[in-house]
Design a protein around this motif. Structure first.
Motif, PDB file in Angstrom:
ATOM      1  N   TRP A  37       1.142  -1.294   0.018  1.00  0.00           N
ATOM      2  CA  TRP A  37      -0.169  -0.067   0.044  1.00  0.00           C
ATOM      3  C   TRP A  37       0.807   1.392  -0.486  1.00  0.00           C
ATOM      4  O   TRP A  37       0.807   1.818   0.938  1.00  0.00           O
ATOM      5  CB  TRP A  37      -1.074  -0.339   0.800  1.00  0.00           C
ATOM      6  CG  TRP A  37      -2.288   1.076   1.047  1.00  0.00           C
ATOM      7  CD1 TRP A  37      -2.262   1.587   2.889  1.00  0.00           C
ATOM      8  CD2 TRP A  37      -2.860   0.994   0.481  1.00  0.00           C
ATOM      9  NE1 TRP A  37      -3.768   1.956   1.603  1.00  0.00           N
ATOM     10  CE2 TRP A  37      -4.219   1.371   0.233  1.00  0.00           C
ATOM     11  CE3 TRP A  37      -3.847   0.341  -1.050  1.00  0.00           C
ATOM     12  CZ2 TRP A  37      -5.473   1.626  -0.322  1.00  0.00           C
ATOM     13  CZ3 TRP A  37      -4.466   0.336  -1.469  1.00  0.00           C
ATOM     14  CH2 TRP A  37      -5.335   1.075  -1.152  1.00  0.00           C
ATOM     15  N   ASN A  38       1.311   1.197  -0.903  1.00  0.00           N
ATOM     16  CA  ASN A  38       2.662   2.704  -1.321  1.00  0.00           C
ATOM     17  C   ASN A  38       2.852   2.606  -2.430  1.00  0.00           C
ATOM     18  O   ASN A  38       2.050   1.655  -3.655  1.00  0.00           O
ATOM     19  CB  ASN A  38       3.843   2.072  -0.353  1.00  0.00           C
ATOM     20  CG  ASN A  38       4.491   1.198  -1.208  1.00  0.00           C
ATOM     21  OD1 ASN A  38       4.610   1.045  -2.194  1.00  0.00           O
ATOM     22  ND2 ASN A  38       4.577   0.034  -0.312  1.00  0.00           N
ATOM     23  N   THR A  39       3.266   4.178  -3.315  1.00  0.00           N
ATOM     24  CA  THR A  39       4.137   4.612  -3.572  1.00  0.00           C
ATOM     25  C   THR A  39       5.426   4.451  -3.892  1.00  0.00           C
ATOM     26  O   THR A  39       5.733   5.290  -5.160  1.00  0.00           O
ATOM     27  CB  THR A  39       3.516   6.037  -4.676  1.00  0.00           C
ATOM     28  OG1 THR A  39       3.938   6.771  -3.629  1.00  0.00           O
ATOM     29  CG2 THR A  39       1.915   5.570  -4.858  1.00  0.00           C
ATOM     30  N   HIS A  40       6.529   3.437  -3.558  1.00  0.00           N
ATOM     31  CA  HIS A  40       7.496   3.745  -3.107  1.00  0.00           C
ATOM     32  C   HIS A  40       8.003   3.599  -4.760  1.00  0.00           C
ATOM     33  O   HIS A  40       9.048   3.928  -4.686  1.00  0.00           O
ATOM     34  CB  HIS A  40       7.996   2.244  -2.174  1.00  0.00           C
ATOM     35  CG  HIS A  40       7.611   3.282  -1.121  1.00  0.00           C
ATOM     36  ND1 HIS A  40       8.254   1.508  -0.167  1.00  0.00           N
ATOM     37  CD2 HIS A  40       7.263   3.985  -0.482  1.00  0.00           C
ATOM     38  CE1 HIS A  40       7.737   2.741   1.240  1.00  0.00           C
ATOM     39  NE2 HIS A  40       6.697   3.647   0.831  1.00  0.00           N
ATOM     40  N   GLU A  41       7.740   2.584  -5.512  1.00  0.00           N
ATOM     41  CA  GLU A  41       8.647   2.232  -6.849  1.00  0.00           C
ATOM     42  C   GLU A  41       8.483   3.809  -7.841  1.00  0.00           C
ATOM     43  O   GLU A  41       9.349   3.812  -8.305  1.00  0.00           O
ATOM     44  CB  GLU A  41       7.746   0.620  -7.533  1.00  0.00           C
ATOM     45  CG  GLU A  41       8.257  -0.431  -6.724  1.00  0.00           C
ATOM     46  CD  GLU A  41       9.502  -0.797  -7.441  1.00  0.00           C
ATOM     47  OE1 GLU A  41       9.531  -1.115  -8.640  1.00  0.00           O
ATOM     48  OE2 GLU A  41      10.493  -1.431  -6.817  1.00  0.00           O
ATOM     49  N   ALA A  42       7.541   3.940  -7.832  1.00  0.00           N
ATOM     50  CA  ALA A  42       6.952   5.301  -8.263  1.00  0.00           C
ATOM     51  C   ALA A  42       8.179   6.681  -7.987  1.00  0.00           C
ATOM     52  O   ALA A  42       8.565   6.559  -9.731  1.00  0.00           O
ATOM     53  CB  ALA A  42       5.783   5.988  -8.449  1.00  0.00           C
ATOM     54  N   GLU A  43       8.188   6.960  -7.342  1.00  0.00           N
ATOM     55  CA  GLU A  43       8.905   7.446  -6.009  1.00  0.00           C
ATOM     56  C   GLU A  43      10.192   7.700  -6.630  1.00  0.00           C
ATOM     57  O   GLU A  43      11.345   7.910  -6.396  1.00  0.00           O
ATOM     58  CB  GLU A  43       9.141   7.350  -4.874  1.00  0.00           C
ATOM     59  CG  GLU A  43       7.988   8.388  -3.903  1.00  0.00           C
ATOM     60  CD  GLU A  43       6.871   9.590  -4.234  1.00  0.00           C
ATOM     61  OE1 GLU A  43       8.252  10.328  -5.106  1.00  0.00           O
ATOM     62  OE2 GLU A  43       5.991   9.655  -4.269  1.00  0.00           O
ATOM     63  N   TRP A  44      10.366   6.329  -7.075  1.00  0.00           N
ATOM     64  CA  TRP A  44      12.221   5.759  -7.164  1.00  0.00           C
ATOM     65  C   TRP A  44      12.131   6.056  -8.574  1.00  0.00           C
ATOM     66  O   TRP A  44      13.799   6.986  -8.882  1.00  0.00           O
ATOM     67  CB  TRP A  44      11.725   4.461  -7.062  1.00  0.00           C
ATOM     68  CG  TRP A  44      14.068   3.976  -7.145  1.00  0.00           C
ATOM     69  CD1 TRP A  44      14.827   3.584  -6.747  1.00  0.00           C
ATOM     70  CD2 TRP A  44      14.210   2.669  -8.482  1.00  0.00           C
ATOM     71  NE1 TRP A  44      15.830   3.215  -7.566  1.00  0.00           N
ATOM     72  CE2 TRP A  44      15.012   2.622  -8.514  1.00  0.00           C
ATOM     73  CE3 TRP A  44      13.338   2.086  -9.329  1.00  0.00           C
ATOM     74  CZ2 TRP A  44      16.107   1.825  -9.567  1.00  0.00           C
ATOM     75  CZ3 TRP A  44      13.833   1.572 -10.251  1.00  0.00           C
ATOM     76  CH2 TRP A  44      15.348   1.447 -10.490  1.00  0.00           C
ATOM     77  N   VAL A  45      11.467   5.896  -8.778  1.00  0.00           N
ATOM     78  CA  VAL A  45      11.860   6.326 -10.523  1.00  0.00           C
ATOM     79  C   VAL A  45      11.866   7.674 -10.869  1.00  0.00           C
ATOM     80  O   VAL A  45      12.850   8.212 -11.739  1.00  0.00           O
ATOM     81  CB  VAL A  45      10.718   5.956 -11.678  1.00  0.00           C
ATOM     82  CG1 VAL A  45      10.560   6.342 -13.228  1.00  0.00           C
ATOM     83  CG2 VAL A  45      10.542   3.934 -11.851  1.00  0.00           C
ATOM     84  N   HIS A  46      10.739   8.712 -10.106  1.00  0.00           N
ATOM     85  CA  HIS A  46      10.566   9.632 -10.527  1.00  0.00           C
ATOM     86  C   HIS A  46      12.211  10.594  -9.558  1.00  0.00           C
ATOM     87  O   HIS A  46      12.583  11.237 -10.282  1.00  0.00           O
ATOM     88  CB  HIS A  46       9.293  10.678  -9.694  1.00  0.00           C
ATOM     89  CG  HIS A  46       9.802  11.831  -9.532  1.00  0.00           C
ATOM     90  ND1 HIS A  46      10.006  12.948  -8.625  1.00  0.00           N
ATOM     91  CD2 HIS A  46       9.473  12.565 -10.621  1.00  0.00           C
ATOM     92  CE1 HIS A  46       9.821  13.398  -9.103  1.00  0.00           C
ATOM     93  NE2 HIS A  46       8.971  13.798  -9.844  1.00  0.00           N
ATOM     94  N   THR A  47      13.189   9.651  -8.729  1.00  0.00           N
ATOM     95  CA  THR A  47      13.900  10.381  -8.353  1.00  0.00           C
ATOM     96  C   THR A  47      15.525  10.712  -9.138  1.00  0.00           C
ATOM     97  O   THR A  47      16.167  10.864  -9.555  1.00  0.00           O
ATOM     98  CB  THR A  47      14.388   9.593  -6.779  1.00  0.00           C
ATOM     99  OG1 THR A  47      13.747   9.689  -6.262  1.00  0.00           O
ATOM    100  CG2 THR A  47      15.835   9.321  -6.059  1.00  0.00           C
ATOM    101  N   HIS A  48      15.409   9.373 -10.382  1.00  0.00           N
ATOM    102  CA  HIS A  48      16.045   9.141 -10.695  1.00  0.00           C
ATOM    103  C   HIS A  48      16.214   9.653 -12.198  1.00  0.00           C
ATOM    104  O   HIS A  48      17.304   9.451 -12.960  1.00  0.00           O
ATOM    105  CB  HIS A  48      17.079   7.227 -11.481  1.00  0.00           C
ATOM    106  CG  HIS A  48      17.169   6.572 -10.134  1.00  0.00           C
ATOM    107  ND1 HIS A  48      18.411   7.093  -9.415  1.00  0.00           N
ATOM    108  CD2 HIS A  48      16.500   6.658  -9.124  1.00  0.00           C
ATOM    109  CE1 HIS A  48      18.555   6.950  -7.849  1.00  0.00           C
ATOM    110  NE2 HIS A  48      17.632   5.758  -7.829  1.00  0.00           N
ATOM    111  N   THR A  49      14.772   9.880 -12.924  1.00  0.00           N
ATOM    112  CA  THR A  49      14.202  10.397 -13.869  1.00  0.00           C
ATOM    113  C   THR A  49      13.791  11.419 -14.697  1.00  0.00           C
ATOM    114  O   THR A  49      13.751  12.466 -15.232  1.00  0.00           O
ATOM    115  CB  THR A  49      13.725   9.270 -14.703  1.00  0.00           C
ATOM    116  OG1 THR A  49      12.102   9.227 -14.124  1.00  0.00           O
ATOM    117  CG2 THR A  49      14.713   7.958 -14.625  1.00  0.00           C
ATOM    118  N   GLY A  50      13.069  12.069 -13.094  1.00  0.00           N
ATOM    119  CA  GLY A  50      12.749  13.057 -12.703  1.00  0.00           C
ATOM    120  C   GLY A  50      10.780  12.633 -13.161  1.00  0.00           C
ATOM    121  O   GLY A  50      10.261  13.763 -13.865  1.00  0.00           O
ATOM    122  N   LYS A  51      10.371  11.748 -13.920  1.00  0.00           N
ATOM    123  CA  LYS A  51       9.280  11.256 -14.159  1.00  0.00           C
ATOM    124  C   LYS A  51       8.794  10.491 -13.875  1.00  0.00           C
ATOM    125  O   LYS A  51       9.417   9.409 -12.988  1.00  0.00           O
ATOM    126  CB  LYS A  51       9.330  11.016 -15.473  1.00  0.00           C
ATOM    127  CG  LYS A  51       9.503  12.078 -16.623  1.00  0.00           C
ATOM    128  CD  LYS A  51       8.915  13.238 -17.090  1.00  0.00           C
ATOM    129  CE  LYS A  51       9.080  13.783 -18.572  1.00  0.00           C
ATOM    130  NZ  LYS A  51       7.996  14.752 -18.638  1.00  0.00           N
TER     131      LYS A  51
END
Length: 465
Positions: free
Chosen positions: A177-191
């Motif tokens: 119940w989280n968005t951790h993977e999405a945050e990881w992608v955003h951290t490294h790509t800006g998207k």
């Protein structure tokens, strides 16, 4: 002397008779010297006149009635363009070309270019076929849920309109119940990926201080930022096989960890203990999904996945019991008024016996791990051929061919979603979160994928509220 004269005269008559026969045959008499046979086309794949042929790089196979060789230059043309990849072996000729969608093609092999073993050439050969139209041209536009919510219909319409033109990027929540993977992608790509998938895996324990699906703020925030929400359910049932007494793996499928002997065949029979368990669980999951409905949040719902693999309890029995369980869930949710769901069934390919039916499924998913481009293409083609009126999605993946390679090969999923890497994203404040490696799709994968204008990220999503 007269004896020899008679013998000579007889021999001359015999020679004259043979000469007469020869002249008669060559002049069109009853007996003709047989002509050598030309190679004849027996079949082709695709067959002449075929429609809905797959796109991308395809091999056209032509089979003849005898062994053949191909002249050089062969001058084979497809819609007037010379083919560079063509080869003959035994009775088969293969022609490889990249095919565009919604296109009528004519393959022409000039006379004299295909020769049999005696050197006699085939006549001109022509094969005509048409590739499948725009990917969404045959898709069913009506959701299976009666009177679907406006938001669910808008999300589905968006998926249909995008299909074949765009691929929606997605990620899986880390466990639940989280968005951790999405945050990881955003951290490294800006998207941010456009879609985040949650898992009700710990429903049996919720609400608790460590997991509470009734707190829907994470889903509200994602939807509020125009993100799409998907959800699955690794359905834990009583097992006694581990410390928490619940599991979803069938016995013998996970080395004892998280396994359960729960029998789906008993679970779909009214009045059994197992039936009481699943009905209580369906009541509970329905209550949690209704919390999202009350906030006008649609859910791309993917339950009971990978059933024909038989590693989960819901697939460990038989196909008939599985279909009964799916329909029981569907009908239970319908009576609860859950019209905010878009139903996704996950195929393992070649498992149509497990399919619940067109009245209960909106989208076909498949989960692919550790496969090369050829294998991925085969799975995609198989599903698009078997379910031509359904969206096809890559509902889970890990370590497969890059998205650009897939797209160039004509593999155009509705959305794609790598599975999570527990150690990489379980704690966004950890040092591991700053690393770019990933067991299923690393940042290099994401960077290459996001270079393409056909990949939709969350910032490109319209409001579907």
């Amino acid at each position: 002397m007269s004896h020899y004269k008679n013998r000579i005269a007889g021999a001359c008559c015999h020679l004259l008779a043979l000469l007469f026969v020869f002249v008669t045959c060559s002049d069109g008499g009853d007996e003709k010297i047989p002509e050598l046979e030309k190679p004849k086309l027996v079949s082709s794949v695709p067959a002449d006149g075929s429609e809905n042929v797959s796109t991308g790089e395809q091999t056209i196979l032509l089979t003849f009635d005898q062994n053949i060789v191909l002249a050089s230059p062969h001058e084979i043309r497809l819609n007037g363009n010379e083919i560079t990849k063509a080869a003959a072996a035994f009775k088969e000729l293969t022609v490889t070309a990249a095919l565009e969608k919604a296109t009528a093609y004519t393959l022409v092999i000039p006379a004299g270019k295909v020769k049999g073993p005696t050197g006699v050439s085939a006549d001109e050969i022509t094969v005509r076929f048409t590739t499948r139209g725009s990917a969404n041209s045959t898709i069913n536009k009506t959701l299976v849920s009666p009177d679907p919510s406006p938001q669910a219909q808008r999300v589905y319409d968006f998926l249909v309109e995008s299909y074949g033109e765009k691929i929606i990027s997605g990620v899986m929540a880390n466990v639940a119940w989280n968005t951790h993977e999405a945050e990881w992608v955003h951290t490294h790509t800006g998207k941010y990926p456009a879609l985040n998938c949650f898992d009700y895996v710990h429903l049996y324990a919720s609400p608790a201080n460590w997991i509470n699906y009734e707190d829907i703020r994470v889903a509200e925030e994602w939807w509020g930022n125009n993100g799409l929400i998907a959800a699955g359910w690794h359905w834990n049932v009583p097992s006694g096989a581990n410390s928490n007494g619940h599991g979803f793996y069938a016995v013998g499928k996970n080395g004892g960890d998280g396994e359960t002997a729960f029998d789906i065949r008993q679970a779909v029979i009214d009045g059994t203990d197992e039936n009481s368990v699943i009905k209580a669980d369906l009541e509970k999951i329905a209550g949690n999904l209704l919390l999202l409905k009350e906030k006008n949040i649609p859910v791309i719902w993917r339950p009971l996945h990978e059933a024909s693999g038989k590693w989960f309890w819901w697939g460990a029995g038989d196909a008939a019991s599985y279909r009964t369980l799916w329909i029981l869930m569907f009908e239970t949710f319908k009576t609860k008024g859950l019209n905010n769901l878009i139903w996704v069934w996950t195929s393992q390919t070649d498992d149509y016996d497990w399919y619940p039916g067109d009245d209960y499924v909106d989208i076909i998913g498949c989960d692919i791990y550790n496969k090369g481009l050829t294998a991925v293409s085969g799975i995609y083609d198989s599903l698009t051929d078997e379910f031509p009126d359904k969206l096809i999605t890559l509902s889970e993946f890990g370590n497969i061919a890059g998205l650009s390679d897939q797209w160039d090969a004509g593999i155009k999923w509705s959305w794609t979603m790598p599975w999570y890497d527990y150690n990489r994203t379980v704690d966004p404040s950890s040092a591991a979160f700053n690393e770019q490696t990933h067991i299923h799709a690393d940042i290099q994968y994401w960077e290459k994928a996001l270079e393409n204008d056909y990949v939709i990220t969350r910032d490109q999503m319209p409001s579907l509220k």
